[in-house]
Design a protein around this motif. Structure first.
Motif: not given
Ligand code: ATP
Ligand code: ZN
Length: 293
Positions: A207-230, A252-254
């Motif tokens: 359990k401890f390792l699973q948490r550590m791995d999840g945390h490390q992976q999260a630190e090495r990642s970013r959540y990104i949001m964007m708008n783009a032409p379809k 709203a803009d199709e």
């Protein structure tokens, strides 16, 4: 009765009481959601919300405590574990406390290459690793073991050269020394006892390792949001080195869509530039707390 950590149910983890590794290790433990009372004043600290207790000791003692089963796990530099020769397993390499154990000698002295160490005196806090290195190189040098301020030994004429930990090299430079050889590359490691543990403890470690791995992976990642032409979605999908397929949502803009995804931090800028070139706008980047894959 032999008293080992396994005679208790809590997972006992050894960490450095006060030194270079302490803050980063505590941050990591807090980062995976563990909560402790005042760890600065106590030797043994119970975690409030996970079956863990911390033993705060000198880093030199950690590998042997883990070897003997007094602690189940330990956070300690690879340099210390190697020097003690403790019988433990390395569970994870962690990217802090990065340094190297190096041979260094006065800059303009008569030691300019490794061969020149023959017959000389070397001051170090790492006699075993130094001896192993000298033997491998078939060099005959005297070793003087000292526990601190090794870098001043040549100036005090206690030794001709030193073997010491180096990170930036500034301490060596400030003492007129030049680095000649690296004996060991080191970083902090999570080590585990090789003593047999109860199923309950093994489960806690998983359990401890699973948490550590999840945390490390999260630190090495970013959540990104964007708008783009379809119409750019297929190309954007190709650009994003995503773990999963990105989430694409109508706007709203199709002609436009919103895209949410996770990307590794090391590819961040390259991906960002390509996305902009495909018409992505309003790009928002968020840190991630943890990830469970
Ligand atoms: P303790 O009182 O716990 O014995 P210490 O003085 O031996 O502490 P620190 O100087 O706090 O230890 O270093 C702890 C660890 O930090 C080292 O064993 C090593 O793994 C790592 N480290 C990273 N960079 C350096 C560096 N430049 N010099 C010394 N240690 C470093
Ligand atoms: Zn130490």
């Amino acid at each position: 009765m032999e008293r080992t950590a396994d005679s208790k149910t809590s997972l006992r983890i050894a960490i450095q009481k006060s030194g270079r590794l302490t803050d980063k290790t505590i941050d990591l433990l807090k980062g995976i959601g563990l909560r402790f009372d005042d760890y600065k004043r106590n030797l043994l600290v119970k975690c409030r919300n996970f079956d863990v207790e911390l033993l705060l000791i000198r880093d030199d003692d950690i590998p042997e405590y883990v070897q003997d089963g007094v602690c189940d796990l330990g956070f300690v530099g690879a340099n210390v574990t190697a020097e003690t020769g403790a019988n433990v397993s390395v569970l994870r390499d962690l990217d802090y406390g990065v340094c190297r154990l190096s041979l260094a000698a006065p800059k303009d002295g008569d030691i300019q290459t490794t061969e020149d160490f023959d017959g000389k005196t070397i001051a170090t806090s790492y006699p075993k690793l130094t001896r192993d290195f000298l033997d491998k190189q078939e060099l005959n040098a005297n070793i003087v073991t000292i526990s601190g301020a090794v870098e001043v030994a040549p100036r005090l004429e206690v030794a001709d050269a030193i073997v010491d930990l180096v990170s930036t090299g500034n301490t060596l430079k400030a003492n007129g020394l030049q680095e000649l050889n690296t004996i060991l590359e080191s970083e902090t490691q999570l080590i585990r006892t090789n003593k047999e543990l109860s199923p309950g403890k093994k489960e806690l470690i998983d359990k401890f390792l699973q948490r550590m791995d999840g945390h490390q992976q999260a630190e090495r990642s970013r959540y990104i949001m964007m708008n783009a032409p379809k119409k750019a979605v297929p190309k954007i999908k190709d650009i994003i080195p995503s773990l999963n397929s990105p989430t694409v949502m109508p706007l709203a803009d199709e002609d436009m869509v919103a895209i949410h995804t996770v990307i590794p931090i090391d590819q961040f800028w390259i991906v960002m530039e390509k996305l902009k070139a495909e018409g992505a706008t309003g790009i928002v980047i968020l840190p991630i707390e943890s990830m469970i894959l």
